[in-house]
Design an enzyme around this catalytic site. Structure first.
Site, short mmCIF file in Angstrom:
data_model
loop_
_atom_site.label_atom_id
_atom_site.label_comp_id
_atom_site.label_asym_id
_atom_site.label_seq_id
_atom_site.Cartn_x
_atom_site.Cartn_y
_atom_site.Cartn_z
N LYS A 21 2.00 10.43 -12.44
CA LYS A 21 2.59 10.77 -11.14
C LYS A 21 3.34 9.58 -10.56
O LYS A 21 4.49 9.70 -10.13
CB LYS A 21 1.46 11.23 -10.21
CG LYS A 21 1.87 11.64 -8.82
CD LYS A 21 0.80 12.51 -8.20
CE LYS A 21 -0.37 11.75 -7.62
NZ LYS A 21 -0.07 10.95 -6.41
N SER A 22 2.70 8.41 -10.55
CA SER A 22 3.34 7.23 -9.95
C SER A 22 4.64 6.90 -10.68
O SER A 22 5.65 6.55 -10.05
CB SER A 22 2.42 6.01 -10.06
OG SER A 22 1.32 6.16 -9.24
N ARG A 26 8.72 7.08 -9.32
CA ARG A 26 9.59 5.90 -9.38
C ARG A 26 10.81 6.16 -10.26
O ARG A 26 11.93 5.76 -9.93
CB ARG A 26 8.79 4.70 -9.89
CG ARG A 26 7.83 4.14 -8.82
CD ARG A 26 6.75 3.29 -9.44
NE ARG A 26 5.92 2.62 -8.46
CZ ARG A 26 4.94 3.22 -7.76
NH1 ARG A 26 4.69 4.51 -7.92
NH2 ARG A 26 4.21 2.53 -6.88
N GLY A 107 2.04 10.95 -0.18
CA GLY A 107 2.21 9.65 0.46
C GLY A 107 3.23 8.80 -0.29
O GLY A 107 4.01 8.06 0.32
N SER A 182 -1.50 -2.33 -1.30
CA SER A 182 -1.00 -0.97 -1.48
C SER A 182 0.30 -1.01 -2.26
O SER A 182 1.29 -1.61 -1.84
CB SER A 182 -0.76 -0.31 -0.12
OG SER A 182 0.14 0.78 -0.26
N ASP A 329 -7.85 5.30 -7.24
CA ASP A 329 -7.88 6.76 -7.29
C ASP A 329 -9.09 7.30 -8.05
O ASP A 329 -9.29 8.52 -8.11
CB ASP A 329 -6.58 7.29 -7.93
CG ASP A 329 -5.38 7.04 -7.02
OD1 ASP A 329 -5.58 6.90 -5.79
OD2 ASP A 329 -4.25 6.97 -7.53
N LYS A 356 -6.61 8.13 2.32
CA LYS A 356 -6.04 8.95 1.24
C LYS A 356 -5.82 10.38 1.74
O LYS A 356 -5.84 10.62 2.94
CB LYS A 356 -6.97 8.89 0.02
CG LYS A 356 -7.05 7.49 -0.60
CD LYS A 356 -5.70 7.04 -1.11
CE LYS A 356 -5.71 5.60 -1.54
NZ LYS A 356 -4.36 5.10 -1.83
N ARG A 360 -11.62 9.75 1.84
CA ARG A 360 -12.26 9.99 0.55
C ARG A 360 -13.65 9.38 0.43
O ARG A 360 -14.38 9.72 -0.51
CB ARG A 360 -11.34 9.47 -0.56
CG ARG A 360 -11.12 10.50 -1.61
CD ARG A 360 -10.15 10.04 -2.68
NE ARG A 360 -9.01 10.93 -2.73
CZ ARG A 360 -7.85 10.61 -3.29
NH1 ARG A 360 -7.70 9.40 -3.81
NH2 ARG A 360 -6.87 11.47 -3.33
N ARG A 402 -8.12 15.05 -5.84
CA ARG A 402 -9.06 14.25 -6.66
C ARG A 402 -10.52 14.69 -6.41
O ARG A 402 -11.35 14.61 -7.32
CB ARG A 402 -8.86 12.77 -6.41
CG ARG A 402 -7.42 12.35 -6.75
CD ARG A 402 -7.26 10.90 -7.12
NE ARG A 402 -5.85 10.55 -7.14
CZ ARG A 402 -5.03 10.70 -8.18
NH1 ARG A 402 -5.49 11.20 -9.31
NH2 ARG A 402 -3.76 10.37 -8.10
#
Ligand code: S3P
Length: 446
Positions: A21-22, A26, A107, A182, A329, A356, A360, A402
């Site tokens: 996903k990350s 990008r 986010g 972050s 995560d 999150k 979480r 998650r």
């Protein structure tokens, strides 16, 4: 959507996890501002990444998607390879959007895109779902304002919707000490830095997933990172690129946990193994897990490989603040495994979890308690004494992907069925989770 998960026979076999996903976010964003046509192969084309595509389309970026035949790598996988061709508009080419940009539950979409929008000669408003509207945005608004971005938002820019007022396209250089660890904040400033008139210097809490730095380097941008400081020299344009997205280790981690909870062997192939993402594996090894990581290739500076998990007995451990960014995560899964481990597991320095998709720390504790486990929660972590028996029960996802998936794999340890309420939340990162759960030996019923 309520799904009953049962893994009495264990969860094991061969897994090809969904695309990262990350990295997909990008790759889509950087190709959109590159000069030329890029190809993103095997992107994650669901939930959060669709939010990114939707926003980029509203900014005038053209995408074309095509399938390129059967994937015959075997194992639990998507049936086809997919390619997205992205027509880059250059660093200054975004068109003013006619309507509000919707980042949905993501986010990463909101914070990274904020870096691409700050100071552009256009007016844009970005919003998201109820969860995203509660998540802190000051952390990106502050540095982007310091670079000259004219950004407003609820509570003076603390929360979305965020409004980007027109600038002249260029931003000021900044020397910024990151107050939170972050990757989203770090990447937002680096993305904005692509239009800076001078050098960007980042210090402070710069240790977090380093995908942005690696991608910048891989396409030849003048970035350096030495662990103390990240520096980005002025950039004129971004070259187009082709990138085949590796599997997502955070998604694979659910089944790594499932295999350990049920004493099965699991091989994960084609998986991203960037060390800033493998903190979970390091902690599991310390707990006694028999796990081997082998690198098979490097794509866009990202190591990719095979992770083999063998049945293991776990003992408790202490997870400290410095380790949190590399497993941010995976903390609900640490709780799940701590229940099965001999002795005490303590997680500390994890306040960031409160920001999150849900709080979480609270939702992880509720998950364990719903299955009749015991967990003590503190302001920055939790403590679990194991081994404990868990009972089949109902886990509320609270809309958090998650938690939904951690609840599902915990069924492997309860010996019965775990019903997950709100399982549809999983789609933002792992659209074919149920298919893979069944492929690896579990049962799932609506
Ligand atoms: C992400 C960074 C992390 C992570 C999120 C994805 C990214 O968030 O939790 O799932 O792609 O940069 P933070 O940077 O807020 O810790």
């Amino acid at each position: 959507m309520n799904i009953g998960f049962n893994a009495e026979k264990g969860l094991g076999g061969v897994l090809i996890p969904p695309p990262d996903k990350s990295l997909t976010h990008r790759a889509l964003m950087l190709s959109s501002i590159s000069s030329g046509i890029s190809t993103v192969i095997d992107p994650l084309r669901t939930g959060d990444c669709l939010s990114t595509i939707g926003c980029l389309k509203s900014l005038g970026v053209e995408f074309s998607v095509r399938n390129s035949g059967e994937d015959n790598r075997g194992g639990a996988s998507e049936k086809k390879h997919e390619e997205i061709t992205v027509h880059g508009r250059g660093l200054h080419g975004f068109r003013e959007p006619c309507n509000v940009l919707d980042a949905g539950n993501s986010g990463t979409t909101m914070r990274l895109l904020a870096g691409l929008l700050a100071g552009l000669p256009l007016y844009a408003v970005m919003t998201g779902d109820n969860s995203l509207l509660k998540r802190p945005m000051k952390r990106v608004v502050e540095p982007l304002r310091a670079m000259g971005g004219n950004i407003t938002g609820r509570d003076n820019g603390s929360y979305a919707p965020l409004t980007f007022l027109p600038g002249d396209g260029l931003l000021m250089p900044v020397d910024y000490e990151l107050p939170v660890s972050s990757a989203q904040v770090k990447s937002s400033v680096l993305f904005a830095g692509l239009r800076s008139k001078g050098t960007i210097v980042l210090t402070g809490k710069i240790h977090s997933r380093d995908h942005t730095e690696r991608m910048f380097k891989a396409i030849g941008l003048p970035v350096t990172a030495d662990g103390e400081m990240i520096k980005l020299e002025p950039v004129v344009e971004l070259p187009a690129f082709d990138f085949r997205i590796p599997g997502d280790i955070s998604s694979a981690s659910f089944f790594i946990a499932g295999a350990l909870l049920s004493g099965k062997e699991l091989k994960v192939i084609g998986c991203g193994i960037n060390p800033t993402r493998t903190g979970f594996i390091r902690v599991l090894k310390r707990m006694g897990a028999d796990i081997v990581i082998e690198e098979t290739e490097v794509r866009m500076g990202e190591p990719v490989g095979v992770i083999t998990v063998k049945p293991s007995s776990l003992t408790g451990t202490a997870v400290t603040e410095e380790e949190i960014p590399d497993l941010i995560d995976e903390i609900p899964l640490i709780a799940a495994l701590a229940v099965s481990a001999e002795g005490k597991t303590v997680v500390s320095g994890a306040e960031e979890l409160k920001h999150k998709e849900t709080d979480r720390l609270a939702t992880t504790a509720n998950m364990i308690k719903s299955l009749k486990g015991t967990i003590n929660v503190f302001s920055d972590g939790f403590m679990i004494n194991g081994p404990q028996k868990l009972k089949p029960g109902v886990v509320e996802s609270g809309g958090d992907h998650r938690i939904a998936m951690a609840g599902a794999v915990l069924s492997a340890y309860t010996g019965g069925t775990v019903d997950v309420n709100g399982f549809d939340a999983a789609a933002v990162s792992y659209p074919n989770f149920i298919e893979h759960f069944i492929f690896l030996g579990g049962k799932a019923d609506e």
